[in-house]
Design a protein around this motif. Structure first.
Motif, mmCIF file in Angstrom:
data_model
loop_
_atom_site.group_PDB
_atom_site.id
_atom_site.type_symbol
_atom_site.label_atom_id
_atom_site.label_comp_id
_atom_site.label_asym_id
_atom_site.label_seq_id
_atom_site.Cartn_x
_atom_site.Cartn_y
_atom_site.Cartn_z
ATOM 1 N N GLU A 423 0.812 -1.224 0.000
ATOM 2 C CA GLU A 423 0.000 0.000 0.000
ATOM 3 C C GLU A 423 0.841 1.269 0.000
ATOM 4 N N GLY A 424 2.174 1.115 0.073
ATOM 5 C CA GLY A 424 3.065 2.271 0.021
ATOM 6 C C GLY A 424 3.014 3.135 1.267
ATOM 7 N N ARG A 425 2.664 2.544 2.404
ATOM 8 C CA ARG A 425 2.566 3.323 3.641
ATOM 9 C C ARG A 425 3.948 3.518 4.275
ATOM 10 N N ASP A 426 4.035 4.512 5.132
ATOM 11 C CA ASP A 426 5.267 4.810 5.859
ATOM 12 C C ASP A 426 5.508 3.698 6.878
ATOM 13 N N LEU A 427 6.607 2.962 6.732
ATOM 14 C CA LEU A 427 6.880 1.832 7.619
ATOM 15 C C LEU A 427 7.166 2.268 9.048
ATOM 16 N N SER A 428 7.595 3.502 9.219
ATOM 17 C CA SER A 428 7.913 3.978 10.569
ATOM 18 C C SER A 428 6.667 4.390 11.350
ATOM 19 N N ALA A 429 5.513 4.413 10.683
ATOM 20 C CA ALA A 429 4.285 4.892 11.329
ATOM 21 C C ALA A 429 3.618 3.832 12.189
ATOM 22 N N ASP A 430 4.016 2.576 12.020
ATOM 23 C CA ASP A 430 3.382 1.465 12.747
ATOM 24 C C ASP A 430 4.451 0.746 13.562
ATOM 25 N N GLU A 431 4.148 0.492 14.841
ATOM 26 C CA GLU A 431 5.110 -0.182 15.717
ATOM 27 C C GLU A 431 5.507 -1.552 15.181
ATOM 28 N N LEU A 432 4.571 -2.233 14.531
ATOM 29 C CA LEU A 432 4.857 -3.567 14.005
ATOM 30 C C LEU A 432 5.850 -3.536 12.849
ATOM 31 N N THR A 433 5.848 -2.451 12.081
ATOM 32 C CA THR A 433 6.717 -2.388 10.904
ATOM 33 C C THR A 433 7.947 -1.509 11.098
ATOM 34 N N ALA A 434 7.907 -0.638 12.085
ATOM 35 C CA ALA A 434 9.005 0.326 12.268
ATOM 36 C C ALA A 434 10.343 -0.370 12.458
ATOM 37 N N LYS A 435 10.367 -1.460 13.223
ATOM 38 C CA LYS A 435 11.626 -2.162 13.484
ATOM 39 C C LYS A 435 12.203 -2.811 12.239
ATOM 40 N N HIS A 436 11.356 -2.981 11.215
ATOM 41 C CA HIS A 436 11.799 -3.625 9.978
ATOM 42 C C HIS A 436 12.076 -2.618 8.854
ATOM 43 N N LYS A 437 11.922 -1.334 9.138
ATOM 44 C CA LYS A 437 12.021 -0.311 8.100
ATOM 45 C C LYS A 437 13.375 -0.345 7.381
ATOM 46 N N GLU A 438 14.459 -0.244 8.127
ATOM 47 C CA GLU A 438 15.788 -0.214 7.496
ATOM 48 C C GLU A 438 16.059 -1.510 6.747
ATOM 49 N N TRP A 439 15.662 -2.616 7.321
ATOM 50 C CA TRP A 439 15.861 -3.926 6.684
ATOM 51 C C TRP A 439 15.107 -3.987 5.360
ATOM 52 N N ALA A 440 13.829 -3.599 5.382
ATOM 53 C CA ALA A 440 13.003 -3.670 4.172
ATOM 54 C C ALA A 440 13.498 -2.722 3.088
ATOM 55 N N GLU A 441 13.955 -1.562 3.481
ATOM 56 C CA GLU A 441 14.408 -0.575 2.493
ATOM 57 C C GLU A 441 15.666 -1.026 1.762
ATOM 58 N N ARG A 442 16.360 -2.014 2.304
ATOM 59 C CA ARG A 442 17.561 -2.521 1.638
ATOM 60 C C ARG A 442 17.218 -3.367 0.410
ATOM 61 N N PHE A 443 15.986 -3.889 0.346
ATOM 62 C CA PHE A 443 15.668 -4.760 -0.788
ATOM 63 C C PHE A 443 14.409 -4.363 -1.563
ATOM 64 N N ILE A 444 13.588 -3.483 -1.036
ATOM 65 C CA ILE A 444 12.331 -3.138 -1.715
ATOM 66 C C ILE A 444 12.567 -2.713 -3.168
ATOM 67 N N GLY A 445 13.603 -1.922 -3.388
ATOM 68 C CA GLY A 445 13.877 -1.422 -4.725
ATOM 69 C C GLY A 445 14.339 -2.477 -5.703
ATOM 70 N N ASN A 446 14.656 -3.692 -5.215
ATOM 71 C CA ASN A 446 15.135 -4.761 -6.094
ATOM 72 C C ASN A 446 14.000 -5.560 -6.727
ATOM 73 N N TYR A 447 12.774 -5.292 -6.314
ATOM 74 C CA TYR A 447 11.632 -6.076 -6.783
ATOM 75 C C TYR A 447 10.504 -5.173 -7.280
ATOM 76 N N ASP A 448 9.679 -5.729 -8.152
ATOM 77 C CA ASP A 448 8.402 -5.113 -8.513
ATOM 78 C C ASP A 448 7.357 -5.788 -7.626
ATOM 79 N N ILE A 449 7.122 -5.216 -6.446
ATOM 80 C CA ILE A 449 6.319 -5.883 -5.420
ATOM 81 C C ILE A 449 4.840 -5.589 -5.601
ATOM 82 N N ASN A 450 4.031 -6.646 -5.482
ATOM 83 C CA ASN A 450 2.575 -6.500 -5.498
ATOM 84 C C ASN A 450 1.985 -7.468 -4.481
ATOM 85 N N LYS A 451 0.664 -7.435 -4.343
ATOM 86 C CA LYS A 451 0.014 -8.249 -3.306
ATOM 87 C C LYS A 451 0.163 -9.749 -3.560
#
Length: 496
Positions: A423-451
């Protein structure tokens, strides 16, 4: 209602051969006593899954005020119900011994099925664990998110505050756990039975892990509650074990904190009938030790330094293992940041694994080190901070061999992360995803991600991260520099 559920549970016990037909009335009355019920109407009842039967009986016990309904009290109670239907230890041992005379595998096959049938191994919980394979240069790595251990609910947490401390049994591996009723801070074990064996001339026991991270995940435990002391004697006991059970491997966590297991207070080993990625790892190069003709020695291609020895001679494997243990204990290589000890504290340890290969024995010795630094207070050769969102806990025997046991929180966190990424939401806005923000940003750009592909991508990246975790824990890395450092140690130990 309660009579019907009792009938279903007795029928379950009969069909799984926990009791005989002649035990039926006794079994019914035993369950009535546990449930504090005085009346029973015996009518035929349709079979139901064990989880459903036990759940319904726990509901009845809660209505009657026997239990408070929290997860822990329900686990204690349903184990008590199953304990009423579980044969005595002497009967279990007699059955096991009779089958062992036919073949060791027949004996363990029966014992494993028995441990599941009694609900000591809660198969319906184990089935909820998330599992997948991550193929990589080191083979097929097993990834699991452990959902088998029940989480404490509010009722259980409140009850735990009033739990009475007890030193009996001393730990969860003590033989005294067999048949123990349990308490709020110690699991019930009325349906638990152990098999006596002799290892290294000492009394030990065989049991299975209630969480079975892999097929026939067993535990060998010392009769005595003594601290882990992993050395060449451990290898001798492990060789005894595979002589008794040649179809099983056996291994031990290292005996020091950080690189050891979760229970260092009780001498034990873990084994089973499973082939891990490390078991199938190729040899990077072979080495030779003078005086050990007939012993095939190789250094594995693996993220952690592994010395593999194979021979038909137990005596030579024991002797060479003793050399490796003794030399590694004293080995320092400052250029590789390996220190045998600092400030009087020992750091070098070994994780040994033993298996049979036909007439040969195979011994793997994994070199470990538990030194800490100001930047790495949890351990320098430990999952680094940038991977703590996936794995922060110690890397023990099972993970060393290539099976990741990841925390249950990841199921919820990865689901939230997948939605936020799609959904393209800010990962730092949710406690569940904030801890994974830096990790996810290392690979998100390598894929064409969809549901449709996001879950698979996250599983792929978790697997990749676990392999990196193994590299973090590796005293010598699988790099030209790391392999050269590994070779220096082997030369120091007498290898050529």
């Amino acid at each position: 209602m309660i009579s019907q559920r009792i009938r279903q549970l007795v029928d379950y016990a009969l069909s799984h051969k926990l009791i005989e037909k002649s035990d039926e009335t006794w079994a019914i009355n035993s369950l009535l006593a546990v449930l504090c019920v005085d009346e029973y109407e015996d009518n035929a009842a349709q079979a139901a899954p064990l989880e459903e039967i036990l759940g319904a009986l726990c509901d009845e016990a809660e209505k009657k005020g026997i239990i408070d309904g929290g997860n822990i009290s329900r686990d204690l109670f349903d184990t008590k119900l199953m304990g009423a239907l579980t044969m005595r230890p002497s009967e279990v041992i007699s059955k096991f011994d009779a089958l062992y005379k036919k073949s060791p595998k027949e004996a363990t096959d029966w014992y494993y099925d028995f441990s599941k049938s009694t609900d000591y191994i809660r198969t319906y919980r184990v089935a909820k664990d998330l599992k997948w394979i991550y193929p990589c240069e080191y083979g097929d790595i097993d990834i699991t998110i452990n959902l088998s251990k029940p989480e404490k609910d509010p009722k259980s947490i409140i009850a735990m505050k009033n739990a009475v401390d007890s030193s009996y049994p001393k730990c969860q591996l003590c033989r005294e756990a067999e048949g123990y009723a349990g308490r709020l801070n110690y699991p019930a074990r009325e349906n638990h039975r152990i098999i006596p064996i002799e290892l290294g001339g000492q009394d030990w026991f065989l049991q299975y892990s209630p969480y079975v991270y892999y097929n026939e995940h067993c535990i060998a435990l010392s009769k005595e509650h003594t601290p882990m002391n992993v050395n060449a004697e451990t290898v001798r006991r492990a060789l005894d074990f595979v002589d008794i059970f040649p179809h099983y491997f056996i291994g031990s966590n290292a005996g020091l904190p950080i690189v050891g297991g979760s229970i260092l207070a009780h001498e034990h080993m873990q084994g089973g009938n499973y082939e891990f990625a490390m078991t199938k790892a190729p040899v990077r190069r072979y080495v030779y030790f003078d005086g050990f003709d007939g012993v095939n020695v190789g250094l594995l291609k693996w993220p952690m330094p592994v010395i593999r020895m194979r021979s038909s001679s137990r005596e030579k494997l024991e002797a060479l293992s003793a050399i490796i243990f003794d030399t590694w204990r004293e080995y320092t290589d400052e250029s590789a940041f390996v220190f045998a000890r600092t400030d009087g504290a020992d750091h070098n340890a070994i994780t040994p694994i033993v298996r049979r290969r036909g007439a040969d024995y195979e011994v793997d010795l994994v070199l470990r080190n538990n030194i800490t630094t100001e930047e790495c207070p949890l351990g320098y050769f430990h999952p680094h901070k940038d991977k703590h969102n996936i794995k922060k806990e110690n890397i023990g025997l099972i993970e060393v061999m290539g099976l990741a046991v990841l925390p249950s929180r990841l199921k919820t966190e990865m689901s939230a992360l997948a939605s936020a990424i799609v959904e393209g939401r800010d990962l730092s806005a949710d406690e569940l995803t904030a801890k994974h923000k830096e990790w996810a940003e290392r690979f998100i750009g390598n894929y064409d991600i969809n549901k449709d592909n996001v879950d698979g991508i996250l599983k792929q990246e978790i697997g990749k991260t676990f392999v990196e975790v193994l590299a973090d824990a590796g005293v010598f890395k699988d790099t030209p520099e790391g392999n050269a450092a590994f070779d220096r140690y082997v030369k120091f130990a007498g290898g050529k």
